[in-house]
Scaffold this motif. Structure first.
Motif, mmCIF file in Angstrom:
data_model
loop_
_atom_site.group_PDB
_atom_site.id
_atom_site.type_symbol
_atom_site.label_atom_id
_atom_site.label_comp_id
_atom_site.label_asym_id
_atom_site.label_seq_id
_atom_site.Cartn_x
_atom_site.Cartn_y
_atom_site.Cartn_z
ATOM 1 N N ILE A 113 0.850 -1.410 -0.068
ATOM 2 C CA ILE A 113 0.075 -0.012 -0.023
ATOM 3 C C ILE A 113 0.881 0.976 0.031
ATOM 4 O O ILE A 113 1.741 1.402 0.759
ATOM 5 C CB ILE A 113 -0.865 0.112 1.173
ATOM 6 N N TRP A 114 0.715 2.101 -1.113
ATOM 7 C CA TRP A 114 1.697 3.167 -1.166
ATOM 8 C C TRP A 114 1.108 4.390 -0.379
ATOM 9 O O TRP A 114 -0.132 4.262 0.056
ATOM 10 C CB TRP A 114 1.641 3.637 -2.892
ATOM 11 N N PRO A 115 1.951 5.554 -0.404
ATOM 12 C CA PRO A 115 1.341 6.488 0.443
ATOM 13 C C PRO A 115 0.201 7.251 -0.070
ATOM 14 O O PRO A 115 -0.185 7.071 -1.267
ATOM 15 C CB PRO A 115 2.609 7.764 0.484
ATOM 16 N N GLY A 116 -0.886 7.701 0.519
ATOM 17 C CA GLY A 116 -2.262 8.158 0.254
ATOM 18 C C GLY A 116 -3.000 7.040 -0.113
ATOM 19 O O GLY A 116 -4.041 7.200 -0.548
ATOM 20 N N GLN A 117 -2.731 5.899 0.701
ATOM 21 C CA GLN A 117 -3.725 4.639 0.514
ATOM 22 C C GLN A 117 -3.851 4.042 -0.966
ATOM 23 O O GLN A 117 -4.720 3.653 -1.282
ATOM 24 C CB GLN A 117 -4.837 4.709 1.073
ATOM 25 N N ALA A 118 -2.808 4.365 -1.869
ATOM 26 C CA ALA A 118 -2.752 3.910 -3.226
ATOM 27 C C ALA A 118 -2.456 2.627 -3.248
ATOM 28 O O ALA A 118 -1.591 2.051 -2.834
ATOM 29 C CB ALA A 118 -1.788 5.042 -4.246
ATOM 30 N N VAL A 119 -3.160 1.932 -4.248
ATOM 31 C CA VAL A 119 -2.754 0.412 -4.479
ATOM 32 C C VAL A 119 -2.026 0.306 -5.918
ATOM 33 O O VAL A 119 -1.457 -0.763 -5.909
ATOM 34 C CB VAL A 119 -3.959 -0.397 -4.443
ATOM 35 N N GLN A 120 -2.205 1.252 -6.944
ATOM 36 C CA GLN A 120 -1.649 1.130 -7.904
ATOM 37 C C GLN A 120 0.029 1.787 -7.929
ATOM 38 O O GLN A 120 0.058 2.596 -7.107
ATOM 39 C CB GLN A 120 -2.366 1.846 -9.008
ATOM 40 N N LYS A 121 0.776 1.101 -8.328
ATOM 41 C CA LYS A 121 2.286 1.465 -8.548
ATOM 42 C C LYS A 121 2.386 2.940 -8.786
ATOM 43 O O LYS A 121 1.958 3.112 -10.181
ATOM 44 C CB LYS A 121 3.232 0.454 -9.072
ATOM 45 N N PRO A 122 3.067 3.855 -8.153
ATOM 46 C CA PRO A 122 3.192 5.066 -8.641
ATOM 47 C C PRO A 122 4.252 5.102 -10.082
ATOM 48 O O PRO A 122 5.090 4.072 -9.946
ATOM 49 C CB PRO A 122 3.573 5.844 -7.562
ATOM 50 N N ARG A 123 4.066 6.162 -10.801
ATOM 51 C CA ARG A 123 4.770 6.199 -11.804
ATOM 52 C C ARG A 123 6.347 6.444 -11.642
ATOM 53 O O ARG A 123 7.082 6.154 -12.397
ATOM 54 C CB ARG A 123 4.184 7.539 -12.871
ATOM 55 N N GLY A 124 6.498 7.580 -10.417
ATOM 56 C CA GLY A 124 7.794 7.787 -10.003
ATOM 57 C C GLY A 124 8.116 8.838 -10.300
ATOM 58 O O GLY A 124 9.302 9.249 -9.929
ATOM 59 N N TRP A 125 7.682 9.912 -10.966
ATOM 60 C CA TRP A 125 8.304 11.011 -11.500
ATOM 61 C C TRP A 125 7.018 11.922 -11.948
ATOM 62 O O TRP A 125 6.077 11.499 -12.450
ATOM 63 C CB TRP A 125 9.005 10.909 -12.757
ATOM 64 N N VAL A 126 7.225 13.044 -12.009
ATOM 65 C CA VAL A 126 6.135 14.068 -12.541
ATOM 66 C C VAL A 126 7.081 15.401 -13.250
ATOM 67 O O VAL A 126 8.028 15.387 -12.915
ATOM 68 C CB VAL A 126 5.227 14.707 -11.586
ATOM 69 N N PHE A 127 6.503 16.338 -13.805
ATOM 70 C CA PHE A 127 7.273 17.418 -14.433
ATOM 71 C C PHE A 127 7.459 18.302 -13.027
ATOM 72 O O PHE A 127 6.433 18.456 -12.245
ATOM 73 C CB PHE A 127 6.462 17.820 -15.367
ATOM 74 N N PRO A 128 8.420 18.826 -12.995
ATOM 75 C CA PRO A 128 8.698 19.618 -11.940
ATOM 76 C C PRO A 128 7.748 20.863 -11.914
ATOM 77 O O PRO A 128 7.480 21.417 -12.898
ATOM 78 C CB PRO A 128 10.223 20.347 -12.239
ATOM 79 N N SER A 129 7.316 21.018 -10.778
ATOM 80 C CA SER A 129 6.376 22.176 -10.552
ATOM 81 C C SER A 129 7.054 23.436 -10.151
ATOM 82 O O SER A 129 6.806 24.159 -9.111
ATOM 83 C CB SER A 129 5.422 21.760 -9.322
ATOM 84 N N ASN A 130 8.037 23.761 -10.641
ATOM 85 C CA ASN A 130 8.872 24.819 -10.549
ATOM 86 C C ASN A 130 8.458 26.172 -11.710
ATOM 87 O O ASN A 130 9.393 27.003 -11.755
ATOM 88 C CB ASN A 130 10.144 24.640 -10.341
ATOM 89 N N GLY A 131 7.620 25.745 -12.237
ATOM 90 C CA GLY A 131 7.087 26.635 -13.397
ATOM 91 C C GLY A 131 7.864 26.648 -14.681
ATOM 92 O O GLY A 131 7.657 27.390 -15.738
ATOM 93 N N ARG A 132 9.153 25.862 -14.796
ATOM 94 C CA ARG A 132 9.898 25.885 -15.981
ATOM 95 C C ARG A 132 9.244 24.979 -17.084
ATOM 96 O O ARG A 132 8.886 23.901 -16.708
ATOM 97 C CB ARG A 132 11.308 25.519 -15.603
ATOM 98 N N HIS A 133 9.165 25.405 -18.269
ATOM 99 C CA HIS A 133 8.602 24.700 -19.439
ATOM 100 C C HIS A 133 9.691 23.566 -19.862
ATOM 101 O O HIS A 133 11.054 23.917 -19.782
ATOM 102 C CB HIS A 133 8.137 25.473 -20.549
ATOM 103 N N LEU A 134 9.471 22.504 -20.570
ATOM 104 C CA LEU A 134 10.202 21.646 -21.380
ATOM 105 C C LEU A 134 10.697 22.299 -22.259
ATOM 106 O O LEU A 134 9.735 22.736 -23.390
ATOM 107 C CB LEU A 134 9.463 20.390 -21.461
ATOM 108 N N ARG A 135 11.998 22.565 -22.649
ATOM 109 C CA ARG A 135 12.554 22.998 -23.809
ATOM 110 C C ARG A 135 13.046 22.029 -24.896
ATOM 111 O O ARG A 135 13.677 21.048 -24.561
ATOM 112 C CB ARG A 135 13.765 23.726 -23.229
ATOM 113 N N ILE A 136 12.300 22.135 -25.936
ATOM 114 C CA ILE A 136 12.013 21.275 -26.833
ATOM 115 C C ILE A 136 12.774 21.679 -28.131
ATOM 116 O O ILE A 136 12.416 22.807 -28.726
ATOM 117 C CB ILE A 136 10.984 20.656 -27.211
ATOM 118 N N GLY A 137 13.989 21.321 -28.699
ATOM 119 C CA GLY A 137 14.559 21.672 -29.938
ATOM 120 C C GLY A 137 13.919 21.184 -31.215
ATOM 121 O O GLY A 137 13.682 19.923 -31.193
#
Length: 933
Positions: free
Chosen positions: A452-476
């Motif tokens: 059982i994961w934090p927040g009573q989650a039963v599904q495996k967490p993805r393990g990452w998110v996009f940073p919530s620091n306001g920076r956009h993904l820079r795509i060339g």
């Protein structure tokens, strides 16, 4: 008086008198001093103090352990201070201590190990598990519990098991924390994982320090957090994380065994404290179940009566308490072996400290344990079973069979979801049950129960998110000049359009999370940019990703991870082509010369074989030699049209004919199809037949500017640089191909199929020649081990399955068909390689039939002519001539003559019998009566 002096000399000879400590080989000392250094009020120390004293009492109560010698335990309290720990350790060196149990802290152990090396006093630590302490630098430091190297290996395997690639490390900024995280980094690297962010905390961290740290962590990408610290401020990390909302679904917290120790020692904890740990994974040193362990656990409540742990709760027994108890027993076994082998407990002064005599610190009072080296060897040779299981050291100085329990904190307690062992990895089966089987580290054998994961989650967490620091993904994005249908920047804006952009936009919209991104043009807008240079800027950190017409080739995959290809695009050769009209001899073109020759040869051979098989039976295959030759040729070639009039009588002849008619059917059908294509489909011809003929020529070759094609032609195919001409626009392609190599142009252009198909859609005078000689595709590039590359690959597959990928392709890349779309380059002539199997079968059938016919003929010849030949005594040549004449005869005549011969022989035999009978009757008849008278 002399006798007395002799006895004194004998006593001095047998005894050892060094610094006031005297023993002899036959008499054991009544006491042996051992020290223990721990922090009485720490989570580990309060348990270890009770366990150590209990172990000493148990050893001393059993005379068989030390043969009457008793252990004298001297404990010193370090008060959780590294400085005091060092001071207290030095005091043991002044009291003739043979070994020290401890120190409890890895930081203190690093300093004291240098003193132990000098004074040869073994240190046996059940709690200092810093991996660097097990190095050859500290031979007198002996780790009697599990090395943290194995704990970090277990965490790395858990991370890999759940498919995560990056973790964040939170640790104490001391030797114990830094070295442990360094080991974790090494173990993760072995599995292509890594620590993406490290955040140390000072040993005296406050709640504000922890808050500032976790705020930084919350702004990062990874959601897998490993906490490696002490139980003194470790719980505060989870308390602050709960306050900041970092114990919500999506987070994964993995704590080293400090958390399991904290829960065991202070259980039960208040519910509000337990709420801070919900869903956390932690490890606990595995100790197999045994009778010794159960007995000690049952005694624990009596041993701890009058002491308290967390609040009013009694002290709980942790695995460190079990290892502390076994450490005393292990030391006792080693001392007993030391004394049994004649070891002397004696000490001598250190000459290096002699110059310090008279100083106020009195460092010269520290003595060298003369038997320290021998005692250390005996410790490492111990092989015993204690409350923690088998205690035996491997050649590296670590205990064998390291294993941990994987624990999930749930509700008011813990839940065991599996085990980890260095032998078999992750398993739901206790490790000792696997030791009898061969080790199996395959992915399919690695198992854990679902936590059982934090927040009573039963599904495996993805393990990452996009940073919530306001920076956009820079795509060339390549700012192309040519072939803008694939990708192009809208003039005067920062927007892009094209096939590649639509694929990327649709794929990113299928992701289950939002991605803030910004497309950044790469290139000056006058020349096509290099895709390899664009990908290299991802490694340099200039861009977070790159999209566009980027081919997936080997050297680029070394710099970045690519998604699933969304379009196939290998290298092809395009060259000018001309219409080729069919001529008077077009009917010969379907077959190569070799094919024609072999086919004609087999027509003649099969005709001859059938003639041989039918000659003795079939009148249609007999007659004058001229007629027979005509019959062979006529029969052979008439089978092409199935118009042969001769009937086959023999079984072997029919067998060969059936096989041959099947071969003729295949050849005839192939010839008809090829000739039809030659005469009815418009044929195109080009002096360039493919990449091989292009390489062998010396003509210039064109390639697209900015493409990887140039490097491929030079490095892989060995084409000289001087032959390569860079072309920018499709119009440049057309002009260079029309001019040709004699007028400053090129003989052919080598480029990717996706570009060439778009180029040829409106230019009918050119065509792809030869086969596609490389196989690759286009994909989107991301940093190495980026989880976004995996998710985008899944999204591209979904686009392919639901038809959207084809729809985007048709939108951008489908053009009006060229008027020569139905035209073909020269049709490949049918070669013998396509039919040699048929000819082989036919040839074998002819050989088998001939061999069978020959054996049957020889058998018939022997049966009809053998008696005559034996009686006539003919020569070999005469017999051969007779055999050939027999072969040329019709079989029916041979049989008739044979039957006549048999009748004549029977008639002669009967006549002979009649003559013989008449003679016999004449001899036996009586004389006449007249003669008698």
């Amino acid at each position: 008086m002399k006798i007395i002096w002799i006895l004194v000399l004998v006593a001095c000879f047998n005894g050892v008198c060094l610094n006031g400590v005297t023993t002899n080989e036959t008499t054991r000392p009544p006491f042996v001093n051992i020290g223990a250094l721990l922090a009485y009020d720490s989570t580990i120390g309060k348990v270890a103090k009770v366990a150590l004293q209990a172990a000493v009492d148990d050893v001393n109560s059993d005379p068989s352990v030390l043969g009457g010698t008793k252990l004298r335990l001297l404990m010193q309290n370090s008060n959780n201070s590294g400085f005091l720990g060092i001071i207290e350790s030095l005091k043991f060196m002044e009291t003739d201590t043979v070994a020290i149990v401890g120190p409890q802290s890895s930081v203190t152990a690093h300093v004291i190990s240098f003193v132990a090396n000098e004074l040869q006093v073994p240190l046996l630590s059940y709690s200092s598990t810093d991996p660097t302490l097990a190095s050859l630098q500290f031979p007198y430091f002996i780790m009697t519990s599990r090395n943290d190297l194995y704990q970090m290996a277990a965490i790395a395997e858990i991370v890999e098991y759940y498919g995560w690639r990056e973790v964040i490390a939170i640790y104490g900024d001391d030797d114990y924390g830094r070295n442990g995280i360094a080991s974790l980094s090494d173990k993760l690297a072995e599995r292509r994982c890594r620590i993406s962010y490290k955040e140390p905390l000072p040993p005296t961290a406050t709640r504000d320090d922890i808050t500032d740290l976790l705020v930084k962590v919350a702004l990062t990408e990874s959601r897998i957090l490993v906490v490696h610290t002490f139980s003194s401020w470790g719980p505060a990390v989870f308390s602050v994380a709960q306050h900041l909302g970092m114990m919500a679904p999506g987070y994964v917290w993995i704590a080293t065994n400090w958390l399991s120790t904290h829960l065991e020692t202070n259980s039960p904890l208040p519910s509000d404290t337990m709420d801070d740990f919900q869903g956390v994974l932690t490890l606990r040193m595995y100790t197999p179940d045994s009778e010794l362990k159960r007995k000690f656990i049952s005694r624990w409540s009596n041993l701890t009566s009058g002491t308290t742990g967390y609040g009013p709760n009694p002290i709980g027994l942790s695995t460190y308490g079990l290892y502390a108890y076994d450490t005393v027993w292990l030391l006792a076994r080693a001392i007993n072996a030391f004394l049994d082998q004649g070891g002397n407990i004696s000490f001598s002064g250190n000459s290096r400290l002699a110059n310090l005599r008279g100083e106020r610190l009195h460092l010269d009072a520290m003595n060298i344990f003369n038997g320290g080296k021998m005692l250390r060897e005996k410790i490492l040779q111990v092989n015993m079973t204690g409350v923690t299981g088998q205690l035996k050291f491997n050649p590296d100085g670590n205990l064998i069979n390291p294993a941990y329990e994987v624990i999930n904190v749930i509700g008011n307690g813990i839940r065991k979801i599996g085990y980890w062992s260095n032998y078999s990895g992750l398993s739901v089966v206790p490790p000792e049950k696997l030791y009898s089987s061969p080790p199996n580290r395959s992915n399919s054998s690695q198992n854990l129960y679902s936590p059982i994961w934090p927040g009573q989650a039963v599904q495996k967490p993805r393990g990452w998110v996009f940073p919530s620091n306001g920076r956009h993904l820079r795509i060339g994005v390549p700012n192309r000049v040519s072939y803008r249908d694939f990708v192009s920047q809208v003039p005067g804006t920062d927007m892009f359009t094209g096939y590649c952009i639509d694929v990327f936009t649709d794929a990113i919209n299928l992701l289950p999370y939002a991605i803030p991104y910004k497309l950044i043009p790469y290139g000056d807008g006058t020349d096509n940019p290099s895709g390899t240079e664009l990908v290299s800027l991802i490694t340099a950190g200039v861009y977070d990703a790159a999209i566009g017409d980027i081919a997936i080739i080997t050297n680029r995959t070394r710099m970045a991870d690519f998604t699933q290809p969304y379009i196939e695009s290998g290298l092809v050769v395009v060259a000018p082509v001309k219409k080729k009209n069919s001529g008077a001899w077009s009917f010969l073109k379907p077959f190569t010369r070799q094919m024609w020759g072999v086919t004609v040869l087999f027509f003649i051979v099969v005709g001859a074989v059938v003639w041989i098989l039918e000659h003795r039976l079939n009148d249609e295959f007999r007659g004058p030699p001229r007629r027979q030759m005509i019959t062979i040729l006529w029969f052979s070639f008439s089978t092409w049209f199935s118009t042969h009039r001769e009937n086959t009588i023999s079984t072997l002849g029919r067998f060969v004919l059936i096989i041959w008619l099947f071969v003729v059917l295949i050849i005839n059908s192939s010839y008809t199809a090829s000739l039809t294509s030659i005469l009815t489909v418009q044929q195109l011809t080009s002096p360039i037949k493919g990449i091989d003929s292009l390489i062998s020529s010396k003509d210039p070759i064109g390639y697209q500017q900015g493409s990887f094609t140039r490097d491929y032609l030079i490095n892989e195919l060995g084409i000289q640089k001087s032959r390569l001409i860079s072309l920018k626009m499709p119009e440049d392609y057309a002009k260079a191909l029309k001019d040709g190599p004699r007028n400053g142009g090129v003989a052919a252009v080598v480029d990717e199929r996706a570009y060439i198909e778009l180029f040829l859609s409106t230019r009918c005078e050119f065509s792809i020649v030869g086969q596609e000689f490389t196989k690759n595709g286009w994909g989107f590039a991301f940093p190495r081990d980026s989880p976004l590359a995996v998710d985008m690959s899944t999204a591209i597959l979904r686009l392919s399955e639901n038809g959207d990928l084809q729809r985007i392709h048709d939108k951008w890349l489908i053009r009006s068909a060229c008027s020569r779309q139905g035209a073909k380059l020269e049709v490949d002539r049918l070669d013998l390689r396509s039919f040699w199997g048929l000819y082989l079968i036919c040839g074998i059938a002819c050989l088998v039939a001939l061999l069978t016919h020959f054996l049957m003929t020889v058998r018939q010849y022997i049966r009809h002519y053998s008696p005559e030949l034996d009686s006539s005594g003919q020569s070999t040549s005469a017999r051969l001539q007779t055999f050939l004449s027999f072969v040329d005869e019709k079989e029916q005549e041979v049989k008739s003559r044979s039957n006549r011969r048999k009748l004549e022989m029977a008639s002669n035999r009967n006549e002979s019998m009649d003559n013989y009978s008449s003679k016999r009757r004449h001899i036996e008849s009586p004389p006449d009566a007249s003669n008698e008278a």
